[in-house]
Design an enzyme around this catalytic site. Structure first.
Site, PDB file in Angstrom:
ATOM      1  N   GLU A 402       0.840  -1.211   0.000  1.00  0.00           N
ATOM      2  CA  GLU A 402       0.000   0.000   0.000  1.00  0.00           C
ATOM      3  C   GLU A 402       0.874   1.261   0.000  1.00  0.00           C
ATOM      4  OE1 GLU A 402      -4.130   1.577   0.412  1.00  0.00           O
ATOM      5  OE2 GLU A 402      -3.193  -0.176  -0.448  1.00  0.00           O
ATOM      6  N   SER A 429      -6.768   0.165  -0.188  1.00  0.00           N
ATOM      7  CA  SER A 429      -7.762   0.495   0.836  1.00  0.00           C
ATOM      8  C   SER A 429      -7.848   1.996   1.081  1.00  0.00           C
ATOM      9  CB  SER A 429      -7.428  -0.226   2.147  1.00  0.00           C
ATOM     10  OG  SER A 429      -6.098   0.049   2.529  1.00  0.00           O
ATOM     11  N   HIS A 450     -11.542  -3.119  -3.881  1.00  0.00           N
ATOM     12  CA  HIS A 450     -11.054  -3.208  -2.506  1.00  0.00           C
ATOM     13  C   HIS A 450     -11.642  -4.427  -1.796  1.00  0.00           C
ATOM     14  CE1 HIS A 450     -11.074  -1.386   1.809  1.00  0.00           C
ATOM     15  NE2 HIS A 450     -10.077  -2.233   1.648  1.00  0.00           N
ATOM     16  N   ASN A 453      -9.967  -8.027   4.502  1.00  0.00           N
ATOM     17  CA  ASN A 453      -9.173  -9.136   5.025  1.00  0.00           C
ATOM     18  C   ASN A 453      -9.858  -9.764   6.243  1.00  0.00           C
ATOM     19  OD1 ASN A 453      -6.918 -10.767   4.925  1.00  0.00           O
ATOM     20  ND2 ASN A 453      -5.617  -9.377   6.061  1.00  0.00           N
ATOM     21  N   TYR A 660     -21.611  -5.757   5.845  1.00  0.00           N
ATOM     22  CA  TYR A 660     -20.730  -6.761   5.242  1.00  0.00           C
ATOM     23  C   TYR A 660     -19.246  -6.408   5.326  1.00  0.00           C
ATOM     24  CZ  TYR A 660     -24.701  -9.261   3.118  1.00  0.00           C
ATOM     25  OH  TYR A 660     -25.845  -9.997   2.906  1.00  0.00           O
TER      26      TYR A 660
END
Length: 716
Positions: A402, A429, A450, A453, A660
């Site tokens: 990242e 992210s 995206h 994890n 979610y």
């Protein structure tokens, strides 16, 4: 033809056996008001025929009946109790009419027989399933209980213990499991289904099978000795509460209904079910859970629509192996899309393949897969140290470290090797998609993808639209995410996109409490036990990693300096600067170790308190209401800002992203359902009490206007 409507047809077969076929317009059968009325009329027509000796229920679809039409629920449940009771009683009169026919009845079950579909088959004397059948009563997942006699008939068919397990878990049952407990009488091949059901009816007509005894048992009290019943229901209550907890009342209500109805005949037992059903239908929990179901359908409908514009993804590639790359490769390969996993280092490829193999081995160990299937999935993952195998990929997902410069370099490189129409997505992210697009020659074929994890567990994928992303690019990535078994929501580019943008104001509220001496463990306890998060903020930061949190927080502060900028060190900085990174190095807010069974163990660490005390002074206690207000108000307002700015398209998609992607408590339904339940005006008044804490606590003008008009975000 004995009877015909748009949803049901009845005809007479040989040997005076009638066949009632559910065959509604559309892809599935469901119990809406029209179908219930048709079933009632069809049964009246059948009763008028003097020559009928038996009745078989079938479906003209691939499935039997998927359940009630849930789109009718919220409007219906908003009615007065008397109206709702009248509806429930009228519906149950139809099922009683089916059960009371003066000849044997059977259901031929294929595909799903869920909810009202399951309650239909329970009203018949015999049930024959084919090998595709899935049977169950999922109502408790919607915050209610079965309302068409399921809590009454199922215990009398398969016994109270089995019925309570079915009803309180809401799980679909495989045909072989249904056969074991007696929910179905036979399981046959699909091509033999109707003939097997008809043969069973012929045997019943010939008195080889005692259909009347079966029916009598279903309509009588449960045959349970008093002591056994007491032990059974006491045990069930303990087990169910341990799983459901205080926030989900429906499973416990189901146990209570079955217990109260155990000593009653059909009529009195159904009245007990009716009253409990109405009480639950009126709860905020039912409204929230039904709302989630409907929102999920909306999001899936959008994904299906996107599929029409999408490019067909036959093969994929992921750049960057390791845990995340391995997780993406596993998910793609296990759902049938072959994938190349490319990295510059062999150890990283080994780690990525090892991650996929570990996930597959766990499935084999649990009996959910076989060594043959595992081998097939692993063969769908091609490791590579160069770009050559990537050139055939329809979609390439970049998942390297990242860092903007590293990502930009990799994206520019891969664009040289892939086909002209290949789609490239970045699994970032926090980094702006518009910024990354500047490194590309064809930014129209680029967007964000995206993943969360761990990839195999988290259902959400954010598909991020950049200013140059084409509709085909977005549609293709949405379709690929759906093919991977994920729920995609499309969001527009901004710092943190949607999920991280609304998460970090929540962490800011948490940091604010700690800066005033708050106890992180006490805050976690309130947010988990009372608000309902799966993890409190301190624990969540430890799981995410304090290094990741520290980096993302800096990105958010740069992106929104007026609200998320910082004037000094906060608790995340304190942990990061003291190399307390969370679970990844065994110490963060908490200390982590492995217990005697090899499972991770979390303990309060005195060192954390010492570090926080040195930074912020003595501890101070906050009550639960203030903890909830100060952590949740910033998240809620930022979520509303995302809707107002068009970052997310609708309250439904925002709420699904929260449930979610972050584990927002489902019984609260998401931020917008929570606001509607609380009342927007009440929320604005609460936020105003804390407005002195800064921009994160200051509501928008549009919120204030909505509150003044007594408005809501959802229409139902």
């Amino acid at each position: 033809m004995i009877y015909q409507s748009p949803t049901i047809q009845v005809e007479l077969l040989e040997d005076n056996i009638a066949k009632l076929c559910f065959n509604a317009p559309g892809s599935v059968n469901k119990f809406d008001r029209e179908t219930l009325a048709s079933l009632d009329a069809a049964l009246d027509s059948i009763k008028q025929q003097s020559n009928i000796q038996a009745l078989v229920l079938t479906s003209g679809k691939d499935t039997f009946i998927v359940g009630a039409d849930i789109t009718e629920f919220l409007g219906l449940f908003a009615q007065d109790d008397a109206v709702l009771l009248s509806w429930v009683e009228q519906a149950n009169a139809v099922f009683n009419k089916l059960e009371d026919l003066p000849f044997p009845t059977a259901s031929a079950i294929k595909g799903f027989a869920l909810g009202g579909g399951c309650e239909t088959i329970l009203a018949t004397d015999f049930r024959i399933a084919d090998t595709t059948a899935k049977i169950g009563l999922p109502e408790t997942k919607l915050g209610i209980i079965p309302g068409f006699g399921g809590t009454v008939r199922l215990p009398r068919v398969i016994g109270a213990d089995n019925a309570l397990e079915w009803i309180t878990t809401g799980k679909d049952q495989r045909p072989e499991d249904a056969l074991k407990v007696g929910a179905v009488d036979a399981v046959v091949a699909p091509e033999a289904l109707e003939a097997a059901a008809i043969q069973m009816l012929k045997d019943a007509v010939a008195e080889k099978l005692d259909w009347q005894a079966r029916r009598h048992r279903k309509m009588s009290p449960l045959t349970l000795p008093k002591l056994e019943a007491m032990m059974s229901f006491t045990t069930a209550k303990g087990m169910v509460f341990a799983v459901a907890g205080k926030h989900y009342p429906a499973p416990m209500a189901a146990v209570s209904v079955v217990e109260q109805a155990a000593t009653k005949g059909r009529s009195d037992a159904l009245q007990i079910e009716h009253q409990a059903f109405i009480k639950l239908a009126k709860t905020d929990v039912a409204k929230a859970l039904i709302g989630i179901f409907l929102n999920d359908q909306l999001v899936k409908g959008k994904a299906k629509k996107a599929g029409k514009l999408a490019k067909d993804v036959k093969s994929a590639a992921v750049l960057g192996a390791g845990i995340m790359g391995g997780g993406i490769a596993y998910q793609s390969a296990s759902k049938g899309t072959p994938i190349v996993m490319k990295d510059i280092a062999q150890p990283a490829l080994d780690l990525g393949l090892g991650e996929a193999a570990k996930l597959l081995s766990a499935q084999v160990a649990r009996g959910r897969s076989t060594p043959e299937k595992m081998a097939k999935v692993l063969n769908n993952i091609t490791p590579a140290l160069d770009y050559a195998p990537v050139n055939h990929a329809d979609v390439v997902v970049e998942a390297v470290v990242e860092h903007p410069k590293v990502k930009a370099q990799v994206l520019a490189e891969v664009e040289q090797y892939v086909s002209e129409d290949a789609i490239i997505a970045s699994n970032t992210s926090t980094i702006s998609i518009n910024l990354l697009a500047k490194s590309m020659k064809k930014p129209e074929r680029f967007c964000g993808m995206h993943f969360f994890n761990p990839v195999h567990k988290m259902p959400l994928v954010e598909v991020i639209r950049g200013e140059h992303s084409s509709e085909e690019t977005i549609a293709s990535v949405v379709a690929y995410a759906s093919k991977m078994g994920k729920t995609p929501i499309v969001v527009n580019d901004c710092p943190g996109f949607f999920v991280n943008r609304v998460l970090f104001p929540y962490f800011a509220g948490f940091n604010g409490l700690l800066a005033e001496g708050g106890d992180f463990a006490a805050i976690d306890k309130v947010m988990e036990k009372q608000f309902g998060w799966p993890m409190g903020p301190a624990y969540l930061l430890d799981v995410v990693g304090l290094d990741t949190g520290h980096h993302a927080q800096a990105v958010m502060a740069e992106g929104f300096p007026d609200r998320m900028g910082k004037s000094g060190n906060d608790a995340i900085d304190v942990m990061f600067e003291n190399k307390r990174l969370g679970q990844k190095n065994g110490k963060g807010f908490y200390a982590y170790s492995v217990d005697s069974r090899g499972k991770p163990k979390k303990d309060v660490d005195p060192t954390s308190y010492e570090l926080l005390k040195a930074a912020f002074g003595e501890q101070k206690a906050f009550d639960a209401d203030e903890i909830i207000a100060r952590t949740m108000i910033p998240m809620i307002i930022e979520t509303v800002r995302c809707l107002e700015e068009g970052i997310v398209a609708s309250p439904a998609e925002a709420d699904m992203g929260l449930v979610y992607g972050l584990g927002f408590p489902p019984f609260r339904g998401g931020v917008f359902r929570y606001l509607d339940t609380m009342g927007v005006a009440n929320f604005v008044a609460l936020a105003d009490k804390y407005a002195h804490l800064g921009g994160l606590y200051q509501v928008t003008d549009a919120m204030r206007a909505l509150a003044a008009n007594n408005g809501s975000y959802y229409q139902a």
